[in-house]
Design a protein around this motif. Structure first.
Motif, short mmCIF file in Angstrom:
data_model
loop_
_atom_site.label_atom_id
_atom_site.label_comp_id
_atom_site.label_asym_id
_atom_site.label_seq_id
_atom_site.Cartn_x
_atom_site.Cartn_y
_atom_site.Cartn_z
N LYS A 5 21.98 21.21 -39.51
CA LYS A 5 23.24 21.95 -39.41
C LYS A 5 23.96 21.95 -40.76
CE LYS A 5 24.32 21.06 -34.57
NZ LYS A 5 25.29 20.44 -33.66
N LEU A 6 24.01 20.78 -41.41
CA LEU A 6 24.68 20.66 -42.70
C LEU A 6 23.99 21.53 -43.75
CD1 LEU A 6 26.88 19.27 -44.35
CD2 LEU A 6 25.25 17.43 -44.80
N ALA A 7 22.66 21.49 -43.78
CA ALA A 7 21.91 22.30 -44.75
C ALA A 7 22.10 23.79 -44.48
CB ALA A 7 20.43 21.93 -44.70
N LEU A 8 22.13 24.19 -43.22
CA LEU A 8 22.33 25.59 -42.87
C LEU A 8 23.72 26.06 -43.27
CD1 LEU A 8 21.19 28.13 -41.50
CD2 LEU A 8 22.05 27.24 -39.34
N ASN A 9 24.74 25.24 -43.03
CA ASN A 9 26.10 25.59 -43.43
C ASN A 9 26.23 25.72 -44.94
OD1 ASN A 9 26.99 25.68 -40.80
ND2 ASN A 9 27.75 23.58 -40.80
N GLU A 10 25.60 24.82 -45.69
CA GLU A 10 25.63 24.90 -47.14
C GLU A 10 24.92 26.16 -47.63
OE1 GLU A 10 23.96 21.28 -48.62
OE2 GLU A 10 25.67 20.08 -47.98
N TRP A 11 23.82 26.51 -47.01
CA TRP A 11 23.07 27.71 -47.41
C TRP A 11 23.91 28.96 -47.16
CZ3 TRP A 11 21.21 31.97 -44.69
CH2 TRP A 11 20.33 32.79 -45.40
#
Length: 114
Positions: free
Chosen positions: A22-28
């Motif tokens: 989730k964190l990586a997707l939000n950053e992307w």
């Protein structure tokens, strides 16, 4: 009859994603939405400088479109101070960087009488 899950619907379901995912997707998503800085030409800087001076000396309200990486930022008010040595100006008690001014999108409005 049971409904068949697709790969997309599995990844869209928040219960399937790990917190790290989730964190990586939000950053992307944030990186994809990042705005580019608009460079201003010499004529634009002259217009900005003149508008800041008029607002400072004649107490006229101006609207400045400023750079922000993720949103559209507009500063509206009367210039209180200009610090040329640090490249910044103050509107309503808050400092802004002159280098963050985008384009010559400046509108001056006469101060309204009370």
């Amino acid at each position: 009859m049971a409904k068949k899950l697709s790969v997309e619907s599995m990844w869209d379901a928040s219960s399937v994603l790990l917190p790290e995912h989730k964190l990586a997707l939000n950053e992307w998503v944030q990186i994809q939405q990042k705005r580019e800085r608009i460079d201003m030409d010499e004529q634009g800087w002259e217009s900005v400088s003149q508008a800041l001076g008029v607002s400072l000396t004649q107490r006229e309200e101006i609207t400045l479109h400023m750079y922000h990486p993720f949103e559209v930022l507009t500063v509206v008010g009367i210039v209180d101070r200009v610090d040329h040595s640090r490249g910044r100006f103050m509107v309503d008690g808050e400092w802004f960087e002159m280098s963050d001014i985008e384009g010559d999108a400046i509108k001056r409005r006469p101060k309204q009488a009370n």
